[in-house]
Motif scaffolding. Structure first.
Motif, PDB file in Angstrom:
ATOM      1  N   ALA A 180      -9.728  10.669  -6.657  1.00  0.00           N
ATOM      2  CA  ALA A 180      -9.646  12.051  -5.712  1.00  0.00           C
ATOM      3  C   ALA A 180      -8.843  11.374  -4.429  1.00  0.00           C
ATOM      4  CB  ALA A 180     -10.035  11.643  -4.355  1.00  0.00           C
ATOM      5  N   SER A 181      -7.342  11.705  -4.072  1.00  0.00           N
ATOM      6  CA  SER A 181      -6.659  10.747  -3.254  1.00  0.00           C
ATOM      7  C   SER A 181      -6.246  11.782  -2.366  1.00  0.00           C
ATOM      8  CB  SER A 181      -5.350  10.272  -4.297  1.00  0.00           C
ATOM      9  OG  SER A 181      -4.215   9.872  -3.854  1.00  0.00           O
ATOM     10  N   TYR A 182      -6.099  11.238  -0.719  1.00  0.00           N
ATOM     11  CA  TYR A 182      -6.190  12.327   0.375  1.00  0.00           C
ATOM     12  C   TYR A 182      -4.728  11.190   0.846  1.00  0.00           C
ATOM     13  CZ  TYR A 182      -5.899  14.854   4.711  1.00  0.00           C
ATOM     14  OH  TYR A 182      -5.410  16.294   5.732  1.00  0.00           O
ATOM     15  N   PRO A 183      -3.412  12.405   1.178  1.00  0.00           N
ATOM     16  CA  PRO A 183      -2.568  11.520   2.138  1.00  0.00           C
ATOM     17  C   PRO A 183      -2.626  11.079   3.538  1.00  0.00           C
ATOM     18  CG  PRO A 183      -2.020  13.672   1.324  1.00  0.00           C
ATOM     19  CD  PRO A 183      -2.506  13.322   0.148  1.00  0.00           C
ATOM     20  N   LEU A 184      -2.395  10.663   4.299  1.00  0.00           N
ATOM     21  CA  LEU A 184      -2.512  10.099   4.949  1.00  0.00           C
ATOM     22  C   LEU A 184      -1.337  10.621   6.290  1.00  0.00           C
ATOM     23  CD1 LEU A 184      -5.023   7.142   5.917  1.00  0.00           C
ATOM     24  CD2 LEU A 184      -5.746   9.378   6.001  1.00  0.00           C
ATOM     25  N   SER A 185       0.194   9.343   5.327  1.00  0.00           N
ATOM     26  CA  SER A 185       1.300  10.542   5.665  1.00  0.00           C
ATOM     27  C   SER A 185       2.166  10.101   4.441  1.00  0.00           C
ATOM     28  CB  SER A 185       1.854   8.977   6.260  1.00  0.00           C
ATOM     29  OG  SER A 185       1.579   8.045   5.737  1.00  0.00           O
ATOM     30  N   LYS A 186       3.919  10.183   3.864  1.00  0.00           N
ATOM     31  CA  LYS A 186       3.867  10.129   3.041  1.00  0.00           C
ATOM     32  C   LYS A 186       3.864   9.094   2.394  1.00  0.00           C
ATOM     33  CE  LYS A 186       8.994  11.655   2.301  1.00  0.00           C
ATOM     34  NZ  LYS A 186      10.513  11.986   1.669  1.00  0.00           N
ATOM     35  N   LYS A 187       4.218   7.840   2.942  1.00  0.00           N
ATOM     36  CA  LYS A 187       3.447   5.988   1.989  1.00  0.00           C
ATOM     37  C   LYS A 187       2.141   6.180   2.310  1.00  0.00           C
ATOM     38  CE  LYS A 187       8.237   6.247   1.577  1.00  0.00           C
ATOM     39  NZ  LYS A 187       8.711   5.649   0.617  1.00  0.00           N
ATOM     40  N   VAL A 188       1.284   6.367   3.415  1.00  0.00           N
ATOM     41  CA  VAL A 188      -0.279   5.590   2.492  1.00  0.00           C
ATOM     42  C   VAL A 188      -0.824   7.529   2.418  1.00  0.00           C
ATOM     43  CG1 VAL A 188      -1.973   4.912   4.260  1.00  0.00           C
ATOM     44  CG2 VAL A 188       0.495   4.110   5.160  1.00  0.00           C
ATOM     45  N   SER A 189      -1.729   6.566   0.940  1.00  0.00           N
ATOM     46  CA  SER A 189      -3.433   7.409   1.039  1.00  0.00           C
ATOM     47  C   SER A 189      -4.421   6.472   0.954  1.00  0.00           C
ATOM     48  CB  SER A 189      -2.589   7.791  -0.986  1.00  0.00           C
ATOM     49  OG  SER A 189      -1.708   8.313  -0.488  1.00  0.00           O
ATOM     50  N   LEU A 190      -5.327   7.076   1.275  1.00  0.00           N
ATOM     51  CA  LEU A 190      -6.894   7.104   1.661  1.00  0.00           C
ATOM     52  C   LEU A 190      -7.452   7.430  -0.557  1.00  0.00           C
ATOM     53  CD1 LEU A 190      -8.639   8.656   4.165  1.00  0.00           C
ATOM     54  CD2 LEU A 190      -7.909   6.340   4.085  1.00  0.00           C
ATOM     55  N   VAL A 191      -7.784   6.342  -1.284  1.00  0.00           N
ATOM     56  CA  VAL A 191      -8.672   6.706  -2.349  1.00  0.00           C
ATOM     57  C   VAL A 191      -9.953   6.606  -2.739  1.00  0.00           C
ATOM     58  CG1 VAL A 191      -6.244   6.663  -3.740  1.00  0.00           C
ATOM     59  CG2 VAL A 191      -7.558   4.879  -3.615  1.00  0.00           C
ATOM     60  N   ALA A 192     -10.494   7.140  -3.610  1.00  0.00           N
ATOM     61  CA  ALA A 192     -11.589   7.289  -3.967  1.00  0.00           C
ATOM     62  C   ALA A 192     -11.733   7.436  -5.387  1.00  0.00           C
ATOM     63  CB  ALA A 192     -12.849   8.323  -2.866  1.00  0.00           C
ATOM     64  N   ASP A 193     -12.957   7.036  -6.090  1.00  0.00           N
ATOM     65  CA  ASP A 193     -12.499   6.985  -7.576  1.00  0.00           C
ATOM     66  C   ASP A 193     -14.787   6.876  -8.019  1.00  0.00           C
ATOM     67  OD1 ASP A 193     -10.035   6.976  -8.438  1.00  0.00           O
ATOM     68  OD2 ASP A 193      -9.984   4.569  -8.885  1.00  0.00           O
ATOM     69  N   TYR A 194     -15.026   7.259  -9.208  1.00  0.00           N
ATOM     70  CA  TYR A 194     -15.957   7.774  -9.188  1.00  0.00           C
ATOM     71  C   TYR A 194     -15.650   7.310 -11.083  1.00  0.00           C
ATOM     72  CZ  TYR A 194     -20.140   8.683 -12.456  1.00  0.00           C
ATOM     73  OH  TYR A 194     -21.298   8.559 -13.399  1.00  0.00           O
ATOM     74  N   SER A 195     -16.393   6.109 -11.861  1.00  0.00           N
ATOM     75  CA  SER A 195     -16.299   6.059 -13.088  1.00  0.00           C
ATOM     76  C   SER A 195     -17.613   5.112 -13.389  1.00  0.00           C
ATOM     77  CB  SER A 195     -15.553   4.399 -13.144  1.00  0.00           C
ATOM     78  OG  SER A 195     -15.552   3.818 -12.465  1.00  0.00           O
ATOM     79  N   TYR A 196     -17.381   5.415 -14.892  1.00  0.00           N
ATOM     80  CA  TYR A 196     -18.791   5.012 -15.676  1.00  0.00           C
ATOM     81  C   TYR A 196     -17.739   3.883 -16.890  1.00  0.00           C
ATOM     82  CZ  TYR A 196     -22.473   4.249 -19.095  1.00  0.00           C
ATOM     83  OH  TYR A 196     -23.640   3.982 -19.341  1.00  0.00           O
ATOM     84  N   GLN A 197     -18.819   3.036 -16.354  1.00  0.00           N
ATOM     85  CA  GLN A 197     -18.520   1.601 -17.294  1.00  0.00           C
ATOM     86  C   GLN A 197     -18.846   1.242 -18.517  1.00  0.00           C
ATOM     87  OE1 GLN A 197     -16.014  -1.903 -15.705  1.00  0.00           O
ATOM     88  NE2 GLN A 197     -17.962  -2.530 -16.184  1.00  0.00           N
TER      89      GLN A 197
END
Length: 148
Positions: free
Chosen positions: A109-126
């Motif tokens: 998931a990605s949430y833009p804070l501005s045009k150039k900066v985003s908060l990101v979060a990931d879930y994965s199974y390895q």
């Protein structure tokens, strides 16, 4: 020869037209208690994306380096948050023991804070080869990406 030159020119145009991003993240792997910090470099090509990452874990008695290559596809945007399924492969290199490869599947998931900066979060199974199976399991990561 002309076809090769045309294909190279199209590839350069596609790469220069898309956004390159750099990120920092922290990852938690509850199965192996191998929390790590890392950096990512990514490239978006429309809805598709590719990301290379380096993560380093120094928690516990074994230091672990992990090099990853992950592909993604922006599936849907909900309330400004972009959701993307991800598929990747990693090379895991612990300071003690054998190194090996692992595959991962997940969602980001990605949430833009501005045009150039985003908060990101990931879930994965390895899941990896038997010699790196200690690192199998769920992983959760969060970080910030800067687009150029």
């Amino acid at each position: 020869m002309k076809k090769l030159v045309i294909m190279a020119a199209l590839a350069v145009a596609a790469v220069s037209a898309s956004a390159l991003d750099f990120g920092v993240r922290g990852t938690h792997n509850p199965a192996s208690v191998a929390d790590s910090v890392g950096v990512t470099v990514g490239q978006k090509l429309g809805a598709f994306g590719v990301e290379g990452a380096f993560d380093r874990s120094t928690r516990g008695t074994v230091n672990v380096n992990k090099f990853s290559l992950v592909g993604s596809y922006n599936l849907v945007k909900v309330a400004g948050i972009t959701i993307a399924p991800k598929l990747g492969v990693s090379y895991i290199d612990p300071s003690v023991g054998a190194e090996g490869y692992a595959a991962s599947v997940g969602v980001g998931a990605s949430y833009p804070l501005s045009k150039k900066v985003s908060l990101v979060a990931d879930y994965s199974y390895q899941r990896g080869q038997s010699r790196v199976s200690a690192f199998n399991g769920n992983q959760v990561s969060a970080g910030v990406k800067f687009a150029f």
